[in-house]
Design an enzyme around this catalytic site. Structure first.
Site, mmCIF file in Angstrom:
data_model
loop_
_atom_site.group_PDB
_atom_site.id
_atom_site.type_symbol
_atom_site.label_atom_id
_atom_site.label_comp_id
_atom_site.label_asym_id
_atom_site.label_seq_id
_atom_site.Cartn_x
_atom_site.Cartn_y
_atom_site.Cartn_z
ATOM 1 N N ARG A 105 0.809 -1.218 0.000
ATOM 2 C CA ARG A 105 0.000 0.000 0.000
ATOM 3 C C ARG A 105 0.842 1.267 0.000
ATOM 4 N NH1 ARG A 105 -4.016 -0.727 4.874
ATOM 5 N NH2 ARG A 105 -4.482 1.460 4.337
ATOM 6 N N ASN B 78 40.052 25.206 -2.537
ATOM 7 C CA ASN B 78 40.646 24.080 -1.826
ATOM 8 C C ASN B 78 40.852 22.833 -2.674
ATOM 9 O OD1 ASN B 78 37.819 23.971 -1.976
ATOM 10 N ND2 ASN B 78 37.661 22.597 -0.221
#
Length: 464
Positions: A15, A388
């Protein structure tokens, strides 16, 4: 008596109309099955055995993070009794108290589970069943009692006669406690002589009574904690119940929640007194928040540690530490182990990743600070970035104390900027900057007087 919890989590949950197992759908900050393992753990279970089936790999992968949980696979789904037998045999459970719980019943409380186990642990019962009387019992198995108040059998809804369905109102929500030795000794006596041709764990009542054993009933009045999830609508209903319970507890403990209907807090979160949670605040995982903070609106923290007197407006934080007297936001993103020290400020449209922002330092707006160690008293101008990543490796930027970085500065890691240095706006820092130095990197400015009007004249002549 030692306690083991067996959690039934092998079903598909058709369901839900999902490619994922039902027990992996989240209620607040965690899948349904982890609410049940948590309750069992807090109730005192020393072992937690989860029976997996549909989507077993997904459930196993999730539960791998819970080190006290072991999984046993039910390759054929032949009913709840078969699932329990698979768990007993696969995990070699044959002693102590054994809780049998449903993986889609997330709201059961640990105290309720302790009460459920008590007749087995303290009173010699072979089995105990949690029960309550709902307003509409349709769909639930019904309990039948003898004159002494012990359970004589459970009759499933599909097997109930109309008379039984009308007269038997005490229902079985699917939470059991067993004497492990007696359960292991007799579970092989289950049969499939029922409408579904499955092995029902509910039939253990008659089997154990046939051997002269007692089956107790433990009543609860809180119907909400017995609810299960079979659809997405029910998932939403139970999520709202969990939210309201947690918010009520926090308010009782001295937290102000401006709008409880739009504030979402996980069950393991702690919040200090006099903290204010504004609408659309979400606190998940192991987050801890100190006292006299203001969080929100539109703030989401996951696995964060927040100090006292912190203000976080429209901030997302994941796995970060924020010390006392920090201000952050609006629209800031902190992640990856970032640590913002006392009195620092992280402003609007700023991302901080795997970095330390020093005491009293400021990253006011429109900046990315990644893989950086920043000292105290630093000011980062708007639009600045620690570059970085070189395409292969992440590299660190180190910024000393009392550094001033002008706006629109690129700091190309690995690079170090010394204490007290000044970096001019629009610089690209590719070399280490000594302490107390000025770093300025710009192309020479050139001005050509009258250029704009001469260019316009040329364009007009070209069109003629």
């Amino acid at each position: 008596m030692p306690m083991t919890a067996i959690i039934l989590a092998a079903g598909e949950g058709t369901r839900m109309k999902s490619r994922h197992p039902k027990v992996m759908h989240k209620l607040l900050d965690r899948p349904l099955v982890s609410w049940v393992t948590r309750a069992a753990r807090l109730a005192g279970a020393e072992r937690i055995v989860v029976v997996v089936g549909h989507g077993a790999d997904e459930v196993r992968a999730h539960l791998a993070g819970e080190k006290d949980v072991e999984c046993v696979e039910q390759t054929e789904r032949l009913g709840t009794g078969h699932a329990v037998r698979v768990a007993l045999e696969g995990a070699r459970v044959n002693k102590g108290a054994v809780l049998v719980l449903n993986g889609d019943g997330p709201l059961v409380e640990s105290e309720t589970l302790r009460r459920l186990a008590k007749p087995v642990i303290d009173d010699g019962a072979a089995e105990a069943i949690l029960t309550w009387t709902p307003a509409d019992p349709f769909g639930y198995g019904r309990l039948e009692f003898n004159a002494e108040g012990d359970v004589t059998r459970i009759i499933e809804q599909k097997d109930c006669t109309p008379e039984q369905a009308a007269s038997l109102t005490a229902c079985n929500p699917g939470f059991y406690a067993f004497d492990g030795a007696k359960l292991a000794a007799h579970i092989g006596e289950l049969s499939t002589a029922n409408v579904q041709h499955e092995y029902y764990v509910t039939d253990m009542v008659e089997i154990l009574r046939g051997h002269g054993e007692r089956v107790a009933a433990v009543r609860t009045e809180d119907a909400d904690e017995l609810l299960g999830v079979n659809s997405r609508a029910q998932l939403a209903q139970l999520t709202a119940i969990a939210r309201d319970r947690i918010n009520a507890r926090l308010m009782d403990e001295g937290v102000t929640i401006v709008d409880p209907a739009t504030t979402w807090v996980g069950p393991d979160v702690t919040v200090g007194r006099d903290t204010v949670l504004l609408p659309m605040t979400m606190l998940w995982g192991s987050t801890t928040v100190g006292e006299e903070c203001v969080l929100g609106p539109n703030t989401r923290l996951t696995d964060c540690a927040v100090g006292n007197r912190v203000s976080l407006e429209e901030t997302v934080g994941v796995d970060v530490t924020i010390d006392d007297d920090v201000t952050c936001g609006p629209r800031a993103y902190l992640r990856g182990g970032a640590h913002v020290l006392e009195g620092a400020h992280v402003g609007t449209h700023v991302e901080i990743k795997n970095s330390t922002i020093g005491r009293g330092s400021k990253v006011p707006h429109l900046s990315y600070i990644g893989d950086c160690t920043m000292g105290s008293g630093v000011n980062i101008g708007g639009g600045s970035i620690t570059c970085n990543y070189d395409g292969v490796h992440k590299n660190r930027t180190v910024i000393g104390n009392d550094v001033f970085v002008g706006s629109d500065t690129m700091m190309v890691a690995p690079v170090t900027i010394g204490d007290g240095a000044l970096v001019g706006a629009s610089s690209c820092v590719t070399k280490d900057v000594p302490a107390d130095a000025l770093y300025l990197e710009r192309a020479e400015q050139r001005i050509v007087e009258g250029y704009a009007s001469r260019r316009l004249e040329r364009l007009k002549r070209s069109e003629d």
